[in-house]
Structure formats: C-alpha cells, structure tokens
Write a protein that holds these residues in place. Structure first.
Motif, PDB file in Angstrom:
ATOM      1  N   MET A  79       0.975  -1.152   0.108  1.00 42.90           N
ATOM      2  CA  MET A  79       0.111  -0.068   0.082  1.00 42.90           C
ATOM      3  C   MET A  79       0.883   1.314  -0.054  1.00 42.90           C
ATOM      4  O   MET A  79       0.443   2.132  -0.728  1.00 42.90           O
ATOM      5  CB  MET A  79      -1.028  -0.186   1.166  1.00 42.90           C
ATOM      6  N   ILE A  80       1.915   1.262   0.885  1.00 40.85           N
ATOM      7  CA  ILE A  80       2.850   2.371   0.868  1.00 40.85           C
ATOM      8  C   ILE A  80       3.455   2.695  -0.680  1.00 40.85           C
ATOM      9  O   ILE A  80       3.519   3.647  -1.279  1.00 40.85           O
ATOM     10  CB  ILE A  80       4.002   2.292   1.845  1.00 40.85           C
ATOM     11  N   GLY A  81       3.723   1.499  -1.321  1.00 36.23           N
ATOM     12  CA  GLY A  81       4.175   1.505  -2.543  1.00 36.23           C
ATOM     13  C   GLY A  81       3.332   2.055  -3.323  1.00 36.23           C
ATOM     14  O   GLY A  81       3.899   2.737  -4.484  1.00 36.23           O
ATOM     15  N   ILE A  99      -9.300   4.876  -1.682  1.00 33.46           N
ATOM     16  CA  ILE A  99     -10.371   4.158  -2.223  1.00 33.46           C
ATOM     17  C   ILE A  99      -9.939   2.728  -2.111  1.00 33.46           C
ATOM     18  O   ILE A  99     -10.668   1.812  -1.730  1.00 33.46           O
ATOM     19  CB  ILE A  99     -10.869   4.476  -3.812  1.00 33.46           C
ATOM     20  N   LEU A 100      -8.803   2.402  -2.331  1.00 32.85           N
ATOM     21  CA  LEU A 100      -8.102   1.113  -2.574  1.00 32.85           C
ATOM     22  C   LEU A 100      -8.098   0.388  -0.874  1.00 32.85           C
ATOM     23  O   LEU A 100      -8.431  -0.650  -0.538  1.00 32.85           O
ATOM     24  CB  LEU A 100      -6.734   0.957  -2.913  1.00 32.85           C
ATOM     25  N   LEU A 101      -7.824   1.378  -0.046  1.00 36.16           N
ATOM     26  CA  LEU A 101      -7.802   1.001   1.284  1.00 36.16           C
ATOM     27  C   LEU A 101      -9.186   0.730   2.231  1.00 36.16           C
ATOM     28  O   LEU A 101      -9.421  -0.299   2.555  1.00 36.16           O
ATOM     29  CB  LEU A 101      -7.135   2.233   2.311  1.00 36.16           C
ATOM     30  N   GLY A 102     -10.127   1.584   1.683  1.00 37.54           N
ATOM     31  CA  GLY A 102     -11.511   1.173   1.892  1.00 37.54           C
ATOM     32  C   GLY A 102     -12.059  -0.168   1.310  1.00 37.54           C
ATOM     33  O   GLY A 102     -12.751  -0.831   1.981  1.00 37.54           O
ATOM     34  N   ILE A 107     -13.292  -5.815   1.744  1.00 36.00           N
ATOM     35  CA  ILE A 107     -13.022  -7.121   1.300  1.00 36.00           C
ATOM     36  C   ILE A 107     -12.423  -8.180   2.450  1.00 36.00           C
ATOM     37  O   ILE A 107     -12.849  -9.131   2.813  1.00 36.00           O
ATOM     38  CB  ILE A 107     -11.854  -7.225   0.348  1.00 36.00           C
ATOM     39  N   LEU A 108     -11.631  -7.644   3.452  1.00 31.32           N
ATOM     40  CA  LEU A 108     -11.295  -8.049   4.639  1.00 31.32           C
ATOM     41  C   LEU A 108     -12.179  -8.608   5.515  1.00 31.32           C
ATOM     42  O   LEU A 108     -12.163  -9.608   6.200  1.00 31.32           O
ATOM     43  CB  LEU A 108     -10.319  -7.336   5.399  1.00 31.32           C
ATOM     44  N   TYR A 109     -13.196  -7.734   5.706  1.00 35.41           N
ATOM     45  CA  TYR A 109     -14.467  -8.045   6.851  1.00 35.41           C
ATOM     46  C   TYR A 109     -15.687  -8.652   6.416  1.00 35.41           C
ATOM     47  O   TYR A 109     -16.156  -9.158   6.907  1.00 35.41           O
ATOM     48  CB  TYR A 109     -14.322  -6.835   7.716  1.00 35.41           C
ATOM     49  N   LEU A 120     -11.714 -10.719  -7.689  1.00 34.98           N
ATOM     50  CA  LEU A 120     -12.163  -9.478  -7.216  1.00 34.98           C
ATOM     51  C   LEU A 120     -11.642  -9.063  -5.732  1.00 34.98           C
ATOM     52  O   LEU A 120     -11.113  -8.209  -5.442  1.00 34.98           O
ATOM     53  CB  LEU A 120     -13.665  -9.180  -7.207  1.00 34.98           C
ATOM     54  N   LYS A 121     -11.591 -10.305  -5.174  1.00 37.02           N
ATOM     55  CA  LYS A 121     -11.010 -10.149  -3.486  1.00 37.02           C
ATOM     56  C   LYS A 121      -9.358  -9.828  -3.730  1.00 37.02           C
ATOM     57  O   LYS A 121      -8.824  -9.216  -2.892  1.00 37.02           O
ATOM     58  CB  LYS A 121     -11.212 -11.352  -2.719  1.00 37.02           C
ATOM     59  N   GLY A 122      -8.826 -10.392  -4.903  1.00 36.46           N
ATOM     60  CA  GLY A 122      -7.535 -10.510  -4.978  1.00 36.46           C
ATOM     61  C   GLY A 122      -6.830  -9.174  -5.487  1.00 36.46           C
ATOM     62  O   GLY A 122      -5.624  -8.819  -5.071  1.00 36.46           O
ATOM     63  N   ILE A 123      -7.810  -7.982  -5.636  1.00 34.16           N
ATOM     64  CA  ILE A 123      -7.301  -6.633  -5.989  1.00 34.16           C
ATOM     65  C   ILE A 123      -6.586  -6.195  -4.716  1.00 34.16           C
ATOM     66  O   ILE A 123      -5.715  -5.389  -4.555  1.00 34.16           O
ATOM     67  CB  ILE A 123      -8.348  -5.897  -6.291  1.00 34.16           C
TER      68      ILE A 123
END
Length: 167
Positions: A79-81, A99-102, A107-109, A120-123
């Motif tokens: 994510m930092i990269g 947006i990716l973090l949200g 996805i995680l929860y 789609l989860k693999g993103i």
C-alpha cells in the motif's frame, strides 16, 4: 501522502532547494512510512498478544500472534508503494489510495457476506496475507507482496524525478 500535501501547499519547494536531491526528500518520507508501519504494527500486535496471554487461552503463544501480525507488513508496504507510485506519476490521483484502502477493508471483513469472486478479492493486498495462526504460511505470497511494494516504490521514485515538483 504528507509530501503531496506539502507540495499542494507550495512548501515542498523549500525542501527541494539546497543540497538535498529529490530522491533524498522522497526517500526520507518513504523511509519514515516504512519504519512507522513496522513500529506501529509491532506495538499493536504486542498489545493484542499481551491481552490474549492474560486470558490464558491454551495453545496460543506470544510468538504465533506476533508472527501473524507481522505477516501483514508486506501488504502494508505494498500500500505504501502504491501511494509512492501514484505520487510519482499521477499525484492528482493519490486519493485513489484511500479508495483502495476502503475497498481492502470491505474485502477483509465483508467479502464472505457478498459472495465475491476470488479475482475481485485479490485486488486487495491484505487478501493475500496468510493466516499464520491456522498454520497457513505462504512465504511466496508474502514475498510477492514485498516485491510489489518495492517495485511500486521504485517506479514512483522514477516518476517523481521525471516530473516537475509542483503539479
């Protein structure tokens, strides 16, 4: 993202004039991000492990909890990269990191509730973190996440050096 906000406010010019190169300035911010992610993850996991140890759960060891928390570091570094990549090449699109973090949070929860396809989860980079406590240790997935984080950061540095400092 701090360097981006400094750039938007016109204060990054003061960082870039003088004896420090663009790589040095960006590298300082990126190094601080990587270092603080390790420090905060260690503090969070240690606190959680200490709380679990006080409940006297049988068969759970401090080391296992620590390793399961540290397994998230390559995903954090990815994510930092990604943020460095956006900052280097598309600074106006840096909001998409949020947006990716949200999306990763959803996805995680909640991915099992929505019955989403695997691709789609693999993103989300956090989807690829192995569950160390259940015995699933995939060093290949962690290595790929680590390489992605380094690659994204490297490409972001190249982009930052090619563009003007103020967008």
């Amino acid at each position: 993202m701090k360097l981006y906000s400094e750039e938007k406010k016109g204060r990054s010019v003061y960082l870039l004039v003088g004896k420090h190169s663009k790589n040095y300035v960006l590298g300082a911010f990126v190094a601080l991000s990587f270092f603080s992610s390790v420090l905060l993850q260690m503090a969070q996991v240690s606190t959680f492990a200490a709380a679990v140890m006080t409940t006297q759960v049988k068969g759970v060891f401090f080391r296992d909890i620590l390793l399961s928390g540290l397994a998230y570091l390559p995903a954090l570094w990815t994510m930092i990269g990604f943020v460095v990549l956006l900052f280097g090449w598309l600074p106006r699109m840096i909001f998409s990191a949020w947006i990716l973090l949200g999306y990763s949070f959803v996805i995680l929860y909640f991915s099992n509730l929505f019955d989403m396809p695997e691709w789609l989860k693999g993103i989300s980079p956090f989807y690829h973190v192995p569950d160390v406590l259940s015995g699933e240790i995939s060093f290949i997935r962690l290595f790929v996440l680590l390489i992605l984080g380094i690659l994204f950061s490297f490409i972001g540095f190249i982009g930052f050096n090619k563009r003007d400092s103020i967008e």
